[in-house]
Design an enzyme around this catalytic site. Structure first.
Site, PDB file in Angstrom:
ATOM      1  N   TYR A  44       0.838  -1.205   0.000  1.00 44.86           N
ATOM      2  CA  TYR A  44       0.000   0.000   0.000  1.00 44.86           C
ATOM      3  C   TYR A  44       0.863   1.242   0.000  1.00 44.86           C
ATOM      4  O   TYR A  44       1.853   1.323   0.736  1.00 44.86           O
ATOM      5  CB  TYR A  44      -0.866  -0.003   1.264  1.00 44.86           C
ATOM      6  N   ASP A  59      -1.727  15.444   6.080  1.00 50.00           N
ATOM      7  CA  ASP A  59      -2.615  14.735   5.141  1.00 50.00           C
ATOM      8  C   ASP A  59      -3.900  15.542   4.954  1.00 50.00           C
ATOM      9  O   ASP A  59      -4.955  15.178   5.461  1.00 50.00           O
ATOM     10  CB  ASP A  59      -2.897  13.344   5.739  1.00 50.00           C
ATOM     11  N   ASP A  86      -3.474   5.138  -2.545  1.00 50.84           N
ATOM     12  CA  ASP A  86      -4.453   6.103  -2.032  1.00 50.84           C
ATOM     13  C   ASP A  86      -4.469   7.312  -2.967  1.00 50.84           C
ATOM     14  O   ASP A  86      -3.489   8.065  -3.035  1.00 50.84           O
ATOM     15  CB  ASP A  86      -3.973   6.503  -0.626  1.00 50.84           C
ATOM     16  N   ASP A  88      -6.765   9.727  -2.707  1.00 48.86           N
ATOM     17  CA  ASP A  88      -7.591  10.756  -2.058  1.00 48.86           C
ATOM     18  C   ASP A  88      -8.929  10.905  -2.804  1.00 48.86           C
ATOM     19  O   ASP A  88      -9.650   9.941  -2.940  1.00 48.86           O
ATOM     20  CB  ASP A  88      -6.832  12.093  -1.963  1.00 48.86           C
ATOM     21  N   HIS A 113      -7.763   3.592  -4.196  1.00 46.79           N
ATOM     22  CA  HIS A 113      -9.016   3.918  -3.513  1.00 46.79           C
ATOM     23  C   HIS A 113      -9.283   5.408  -3.620  1.00 46.79           C
ATOM     24  O   HIS A 113      -8.378   6.232  -3.473  1.00 46.79           O
ATOM     25  CB  HIS A 113      -9.075   3.388  -2.077  1.00 46.79           C
ATOM     26  N   GLU A 115     -12.091   8.498  -2.445  1.00 51.06           N
ATOM     27  CA  GLU A 115     -12.978   8.698  -1.296  1.00 51.06           C
ATOM     28  C   GLU A 115     -14.040   9.760  -1.551  1.00 51.06           C
ATOM     29  O   GLU A 115     -13.916  10.579  -2.471  1.00 51.06           O
ATOM     30  CB  GLU A 115     -12.137   9.050  -0.058  1.00 51.06           C
ATOM     31  N   CYS A 123      -7.647  13.680   7.159  1.00 51.65           N
ATOM     32  CA  CYS A 123      -7.403  12.303   7.565  1.00 51.65           C
ATOM     33  C   CYS A 123      -8.735  11.689   7.974  1.00 51.65           C
ATOM     34  O   CYS A 123      -9.567  12.352   8.616  1.00 51.65           O
ATOM     35  CB  CYS A 123      -6.423  12.278   8.736  1.00 51.65           C
ATOM     36  N   ARG A 158     -13.980   4.461  -1.240  1.00 55.07           N
ATOM     37  CA  ARG A 158     -13.900   4.634   0.216  1.00 55.07           C
ATOM     38  C   ARG A 158     -15.018   5.560   0.671  1.00 55.07           C
ATOM     39  O   ARG A 158     -15.227   6.611   0.070  1.00 55.07           O
ATOM     40  CB  ARG A 158     -12.541   5.229   0.569  1.00 55.07           C
ATOM     41  N   GLU A 188     -14.262   3.330   6.035  1.00 51.46           N
ATOM     42  CA  GLU A 188     -13.323   4.100   6.853  1.00 51.46           C
ATOM     43  C   GLU A 188     -13.833   4.362   8.267  1.00 51.46           C
ATOM     44  O   GLU A 188     -15.002   4.716   8.479  1.00 51.46           O
ATOM     45  CB  GLU A 188     -13.011   5.432   6.159  1.00 51.46           C
ATOM     46  N   ASN A 210      -9.509  -0.558   7.702  1.00 51.98           N
ATOM     47  CA  ASN A 210      -8.282   0.220   7.870  1.00 51.98           C
ATOM     48  C   ASN A 210      -7.871   0.205   9.346  1.00 51.98           C
ATOM     49  O   ASN A 210      -8.438   0.922  10.164  1.00 51.98           O
ATOM     50  CB  ASN A 210      -8.531   1.661   7.393  1.00 51.98           C
TER      51      ASN A 210
HETATM   52  C1  LIG Z   1      -5.402   5.357   5.125  1.00 58.43           C
HETATM   53  C2  LIG Z   1      -5.103   6.815   5.078  1.00 58.43           C
HETATM   54  O1  LIG Z   1      -5.975   7.426   4.162  1.00 58.43           O
HETATM   55  C3  LIG Z   1      -3.679   7.045   4.536  1.00 58.43           C
HETATM   56  O2  LIG Z   1      -3.475   8.063   3.859  1.00 58.43           O
HETATM   57  O3  LIG Z   1      -2.801   6.243   4.844  1.00 58.43           O
HETATM   58  C4  LIG Z   1      -5.163   7.503   6.460  1.00 58.43           C
HETATM   59  C5  LIG Z   1      -4.378   6.796   7.537  1.00 58.43           C
HETATM   60  C6  LIG Z   1      -4.145   7.558   8.819  1.00 58.43           C
HETATM   61  O4  LIG Z   1      -4.122   8.797   8.806  1.00 58.43           O
HETATM   62  O5  LIG Z   1      -3.895   6.912   9.829  1.00 58.43           O
HETATM   63  C7  LIG Z   1      -6.641   7.658   6.832  1.00 58.43           C
HETATM   64  O6  LIG Z   1      -7.207   6.738   7.433  1.00 58.43           O
HETATM   65  O7  LIG Z   1      -7.229   8.703   6.476  1.00 58.43           O
HETATM   66 MG   LIG Z   2      -5.254   8.794   2.902  1.00 57.65          MG
END
Ligand SMILES: C[C@](O)(C(=O)O)[C@H](CC(=O)O)C(=O)O
Ligand SMILES: [Mg+2]
Length: 295
Positions: A44, A59, A86, A88, A113, A115, A123, A158, A188, A210
């Site tokens: 991943y 993030d 990811d 986004d 994925h 979202e 996040c 997602r 999520e 997750n």
């Molecule tokens: C999965 C996630 O989208 C990521 O970017 O790794 C994050 C992980 C995290 O911030 O712990 C998320 O869950 O948004």
């Molecule tokens: Mg993410």
């Protein structure tokens, strides 16, 4: 691109072979090699990881398609293990999402994925996430599915709806995304095993849990998640968090003690590094080439 051996096909095979499939975050090409040695069958690339590790940013939807593509390409060049990335919110409207899908596929990525948060995303385990409407997310999914250049490429939708709209709304959204062509669902920030059970009963495609640390979801085990029908379990940043803590300790020690003696036992040795990289094989090849040329 051979359909049978495409990265997408390998990801689907891995999901079918391991229940749930453990998908582990690899922040770069080298950690991808390490995860492969530990026996993982799928990798991943975390959006948070790209933002944090490659750019020193939070993030919050600041990184772009090309930023993530660069890191993804480095991983796909280093291993044949299928990579979930990811993306986004897909970085734009229909044509931008289409471009994202095509570029990711060309880069050897197996699955992505996308979202249902607004472009100014957060996040998934933080408060105050805002979502687009179900219709708008369905349009994102349709644009992504339509853009596939490999039918085996995996489009995972997602939903972040559990936190703001509740469990039933999140399930309804997931069902709408599957109807629109999503191959798998990323549920999520659920809280309980019962939440996952309800998702897997309602959604007739593989569901990802997750299991990120310090978030909203308890650290359920593969056995617990298997029992409620979860298809994939994600550890997006586990090794990265540990690497970061180790880096702090090493930097602090060297700075404060004027020597790294106290932390040398925590380090991977040169010999271990070279073994992972196959360094000596490269070196022998170089030597052989030089010998050939000097003959
Ligand atoms: C999965 C996630 O989208 C990521 O970017 O790794 C994050 C992980 C995290 O911030 O712990 C998320 O869950 O948004
Ligand atoms: Mg993410």
């Amino acid at each position: 691109m051979s359909q049978i051996h495409s990265a997408g096909a390998r990801f689907r095979q891995a999901v079918a072979a391991e229940q749930p499939l453990q998908v582990v975050g690899t922040i770069n090409a080298y950690t991808a090699l390490l995860a492969q040695r530990s026996g993982f069958k799928a990798l991943y690339l975390s959006g948070a990881g790209v933002a944090n590790a490659s750019f020193g940013l939070p993030d919050l939807g600041i990184t772009t398609l090309n930023d993530v593509l660069t890191d993804a390409s480095r991983i796909t060049a280093s291993t044949d293990l299928p990579l979930l990335v990811d993306i986004d919110t897909g970085w734009g409207s229909a044509f931008s999402i289409a471009r994202t899908i095509k570029e990711m596929t060309r880069a050897g990525v197996a699955a992505v994925h996308i979202e249902d948060q607004v472009q100014a995303k957060r996040c998934g385990h933080r408060p105050n996430k805002a979502l687009v409407s179900t219709d708008e997310m369905v349009d994102r999914v349709k644009a992504a599915v339509d853009a596939k250049i490999d039918s085996e490429f995996v489009l995972m939708a997602r939903t972040d709806a559990h936190a703001s709209e509740g469990q039933q709304a999140a399930i309804d959204r997931a069902c709408a995304y599957v109807e629109a062509g999503a191959d798998m669902i990323f549920a999520e920030a659920l809280h309980t095993l019962e939440d996952y059970q309800a998702f897997t009963r309602a959604v007739h495609v593989p569901v990802l849990a997750n299991i990120t640390e310090f978030g909203k979801t308890p650290l359920f085990t593969v056995e617990q998640l298997r029992a409620v029908g979860v298809g994939l379990v994600l550890y997006p940043l586990s090794a990265y968090r540990a690497m970061s803590a180790a880096a702090i300790e090493v930097y602090d020690t060297i700075r404060q003690q004027g020597t790294q003696q106290a932390v040398i036992d925590k380090m991977q040795t040169r010999a271990e590094l070279y073994e992972v990289l196959g360094y000596h094989t490269y070196e022998q090849k170089l030597d052989a080439l030089f010998r050939k040329e000097s003959n």
